[in-house]
Write an enzyme that holds these catalytic residues in place. Sequence first.
Site, PDB file in Angstrom:
ATOM      1  N   HIS A   1      -5.218  -0.713   8.480  1.00 48.17           N
ATOM      2  CA  HIS A   1      -3.915  -0.070   8.697  1.00 48.17           C
ATOM      3  C   HIS A   1      -3.691   0.134  10.199  1.00 48.17           C
ATOM      4  O   HIS A   1      -4.242   1.046  10.804  1.00 48.17           O
ATOM      5  CB  HIS A   1      -3.873   1.265   7.963  1.00 48.17           C
ATOM      6  CG  HIS A   1      -2.487   1.788   7.719  1.00 48.17           C
ATOM      7  ND1 HIS A   1      -1.388   1.394   8.459  1.00 48.17           N
ATOM      8  CD2 HIS A   1      -2.009   2.682   6.796  1.00 48.17           C
ATOM      9  CE1 HIS A   1      -0.312   2.009   8.021  1.00 48.17           C
ATOM     10  NE2 HIS A   1      -0.659   2.803   7.007  1.00 48.17           N
TER      11      HIS A   1
ATOM     12  N   ASN B   1       2.666   2.307  11.318  1.00 49.47           N
ATOM     13  CA  ASN B   1       3.244   3.603  10.915  1.00 49.47           C
ATOM     14  C   ASN B   1       2.826   4.806  11.755  1.00 49.47           C
ATOM     15  O   ASN B   1       2.881   5.942  11.292  1.00 49.47           O
ATOM     16  CB  ASN B   1       2.929   3.888   9.447  1.00 49.47           C
ATOM     17  CG  ASN B   1       3.564   2.883   8.510  1.00 49.47           C
ATOM     18  OD1 ASN B   1       4.128   1.893   8.952  1.00 49.47           O
ATOM     19  ND2 ASN B   1       3.465   3.115   7.221  1.00 49.47           N
TER      20      ASN B   1
ATOM     21  N   ASN C   1       6.393   8.571  13.306  1.00 56.49           N
ATOM     22  CA  ASN C   1       5.479   9.565  13.873  1.00 56.49           C
ATOM     23  C   ASN C   1       5.427   9.521  15.402  1.00 56.49           C
ATOM     24  O   ASN C   1       4.360   9.589  16.011  1.00 56.49           O
ATOM     25  CB  ASN C   1       4.071   9.376  13.292  1.00 56.49           C
ATOM     26  CG  ASN C   1       4.017   9.586  11.799  1.00 56.49           C
ATOM     27  OD1 ASN C   1       4.526  10.587  11.300  1.00 56.49           O
ATOM     28  ND2 ASN C   1       3.429   8.653  11.067  1.00 56.49           N
TER      29      ASN C   1
ATOM     30  N   GLY D   1      11.826  -2.760   2.717  1.00 57.87           N
ATOM     31  CA  GLY D   1      13.024  -2.522   1.906  1.00 57.87           C
ATOM     32  C   GLY D   1      13.613  -3.763   1.274  1.00 57.87           C
ATOM     33  O   GLY D   1      14.821  -3.816   1.015  1.00 57.87           O
TER      34      GLY D   1
ATOM     35  N   TYR E   1      -0.123   5.687  12.848  1.00 55.07           N
ATOM     36  CA  TYR E   1      -1.463   6.223  12.643  1.00 55.07           C
ATOM     37  C   TYR E   1      -2.385   5.778  13.780  1.00 55.07           C
ATOM     38  O   TYR E   1      -1.931   5.195  14.766  1.00 55.07           O
ATOM     39  CB  TYR E   1      -1.976   5.818  11.259  1.00 55.07           C
ATOM     40  CG  TYR E   1      -1.125   6.400  10.147  1.00 55.07           C
ATOM     41  CD1 TYR E   1      -0.959   7.778  10.024  1.00 55.07           C
ATOM     42  CD2 TYR E   1      -0.456   5.579   9.241  1.00 55.07           C
ATOM     43  CE1 TYR E   1      -0.160   8.327   9.036  1.00 55.07           C
ATOM     44  CE2 TYR E   1       0.353   6.124   8.241  1.00 55.07           C
ATOM     45  CZ  TYR E   1       0.497   7.493   8.152  1.00 55.07           C
ATOM     46  OH  TYR E   1       1.302   8.049   7.172  1.00 55.07           O
TER      47      TYR E   1
ATOM     48  N   ARG F   1      14.017  -3.846  11.011  1.00 58.22           N
ATOM     49  CA  ARG F   1      15.124  -3.026  10.489  1.00 58.22           C
ATOM     50  C   ARG F   1      14.628  -1.682   9.960  1.00 58.22           C
ATOM     51  O   ARG F   1      15.409  -0.755   9.769  1.00 58.22           O
ATOM     52  CB  ARG F   1      15.846  -3.771   9.370  1.00 58.22           C
ATOM     53  CG  ARG F   1      15.007  -4.012   8.124  1.00 58.22           C
ATOM     54  CD  ARG F   1      15.734  -4.900   7.140  1.00 58.22           C
ATOM     55  NE  ARG F   1      14.945  -5.156   5.941  1.00 58.22           N
ATOM     56  CZ  ARG F   1      15.304  -6.020   4.999  1.00 58.22           C
ATOM     57  NH1 ARG F   1      16.436  -6.690   5.144  1.00 58.22           N
ATOM     58  NH2 ARG F   1      14.557  -6.212   3.940  1.00 58.22           N
TER      59      ARG F   1
ATOM     60  N   ARG G   1      -2.156  -4.602   8.811  1.00 56.03           N
ATOM     61  CA  ARG G   1      -0.745  -4.235   8.727  1.00 56.03           C
ATOM     62  C   ARG G   1      -0.294  -3.676  10.079  1.00 56.03           C
ATOM     63  O   ARG G   1      -0.963  -2.811  10.654  1.00 56.03           O
ATOM     64  CB  ARG G   1      -0.513  -3.192   7.638  1.00 56.03           C
ATOM     65  CG  ARG G   1       0.971  -3.025   7.302  1.00 56.03           C
ATOM     66  CD  ARG G   1       1.209  -2.034   6.182  1.00 56.03           C
ATOM     67  NE  ARG G   1       2.390  -2.402   5.415  1.00 56.03           N
ATOM     68  CZ  ARG G   1       3.234  -1.544   4.847  1.00 56.03           C
ATOM     69  NH1 ARG G   1       3.020  -0.237   4.953  1.00 56.03           N
ATOM     70  NH2 ARG G   1       4.269  -1.951   4.161  1.00 56.03           N
TER      71      ARG G   1
ATOM     72  N   ALA H   1       7.254  -6.840   4.963  1.00 53.67           N
ATOM     73  CA  ALA H   1       7.628  -5.673   4.170  1.00 53.67           C
ATOM     74  C   ALA H   1       8.787  -4.984   4.864  1.00 53.67           C
ATOM     75  O   ALA H   1       8.975  -5.119   6.066  1.00 53.67           O
ATOM     76  CB  ALA H   1       6.443  -4.717   4.035  1.00 53.67           C
TER      77      ALA H   1
ATOM     78  N   PRO I   1       0.844  -1.204   0.000  1.00 52.57           N
ATOM     79  CA  PRO I   1       0.000   0.000   0.000  1.00 52.57           C
ATOM     80  C   PRO I   1       0.876   1.249   0.000  1.00 52.57           C
ATOM     81  O   PRO I   1       1.688   1.432   0.902  1.00 52.57           O
ATOM     82  CB  PRO I   1      -0.808  -0.139   1.295  1.00 52.57           C
ATOM     83  CG  PRO I   1       0.029  -1.020   2.171  1.00 52.57           C
ATOM     84  CD  PRO I   1       0.766  -1.948   1.269  1.00 52.57           C
TER      85      PRO I   1
ATOM     86  N   GLY J   1       7.361  -1.963  -2.132  1.00 51.79           N
ATOM     87  CA  GLY J   1       6.835  -0.628  -2.314  1.00 51.79           C
ATOM     88  C   GLY J   1       7.570   0.155  -3.375  1.00 51.79           C
ATOM     89  O   GLY J   1       7.147   0.244  -4.523  1.00 51.79           O
TER      90      GLY J   1
ATOM     91  N   ALA K   1      -3.571   3.778   1.261  1.00 53.04           N
ATOM     92  CA  ALA K   1      -4.368   4.055   2.457  1.00 53.04           C
ATOM     93  C   ALA K   1      -5.565   4.924   2.122  1.00 53.04           C
ATOM     94  O   ALA K   1      -5.430   6.005   1.548  1.00 53.04           O
ATOM     95  CB  ALA K   1      -3.495   4.737   3.507  1.00 53.04           C
TER      96      ALA K   1
ATOM     97  N   THR L   1       0.884   5.436  -0.454  1.00 54.66           N
ATOM     98  CA  THR L   1       0.251   6.744  -0.628  1.00 54.66           C
ATOM     99  C   THR L   1       0.909   7.460  -1.791  1.00 54.66           C
ATOM    100  O   THR L   1       2.133   7.601  -1.841  1.00 54.66           O
ATOM    101  CB  THR L   1       0.390   7.575   0.658  1.00 54.66           C
ATOM    102  OG1 THR L   1      -0.390   6.979   1.678  1.00 54.66           O
ATOM    103  CG2 THR L   1      -0.077   9.011   0.432  1.00 54.66           C
TER     104      THR L   1
END
Length: 380
Positions: free
Chosen positions: A191, A194, A251, A313, A196, A283, A243, A311, A39, A334, A72, A41
């Site tokens: 979601h 991250n 954040n 990198g 949120y 990581r 996720r 997920a 996903p 991604g 998202a 943005t």
Amino acid sequence: MAEKEEIKKSEMEEVTPIPLLTSYKMGNFNLSHRIVLAPLTRSRSYNFVAQLHAVLYYSQRTTKGGFLIGEASGISDTAQGGPNTPGIWTREQVEAWKPIVRAVHEKGGIFFCQLWHAGRVSDYSYQPNGQPPISCTDKPITALVQIDGTSAAEYPPPRRLRTDEISQVVNDFRIAAKNAMEAGFDGVEIHGANGYLLDQFLKDQVNDRTDEYGGSLENRCRFPLEVVKAVADEIGADKVGIRLSPFADYNDSGDSDPEALGLYMAESLNKCGILYCHMIEPRMITQFEKHETKRSLLPMRKAFDGTFIVAGGYNREEGNEVIASGSADLVAFGRLFLANPDLPKRFEINAKLNKYDRSTFYTHDPVVGYTDYPFLEPNT
């Protein structure tokens, strides 16, 4: 002659299939490979409504039996946290998604909608009537928010959700899931990562509540798990994923014991019977850089009964390794998928990859940095 044929046959039998390109059955979905569109943005959904140029963007990245997770999408008018991000709470938004989903299905893809609430990662300008964004806390994020990539501003203080308001947000997720299915999606991803809203409740660096939604690990996980249950009850657990990023501090959302958090969520999600758990590697403490760490998702992978997606990198070699070792079932890509719409084909033949342009990740152009990355074969 017969001897030469035997040699060729033997050589063919010794060819090891590329792990990422092997098929996989995810619940009721038959996937042709293990490469997932993460996903992402892209900030090209003007006025919070998905646009027709997304038809090309997503269809470019669709293969028969491929699995895509949409960007998202806000679940309510309080959910947005950035410019031109899509929503799934209004009739107009539902109708706007339909041709995009249809284009993915016409190419044989499986498409999930990611349900999102930004929580305190927002600004008054994105909130109804200029109100403060909601969160588990009234503490603002200390980092600066980038504005159009050139200037920065402070995040505003959020408003702490009252205990009696939480059920309404749970219901917003439920209705958004119902809307996503009406738009034609095959399922939804919640979601919970991250930094949120759901992650804000999960992490003890942020969650300073003293009610039943704060304090203990069980209490901090209560709201996200209520969301999962409500969504699963609405559309079926076999169409629901989540996720999570227990190790990340995006954040200002870190946790003092991410291993315990991730394990508790994995075990609790089993009780809901959902389709998959999608976790970000430890990581990836920051969004764009890998860091050396001895921490691992393996205990969570072993604890969770459904499909396990990782997920963080990954490149081709690392993706093949994590699948071959059994440490994950699927790998979400991604930036590489953003820049290489034919990523599965490139991985299959080990072709050179296009380089991504970070400066166009979140710009609003409907073509540049969006649908203009070249394919290996023209006119694909």
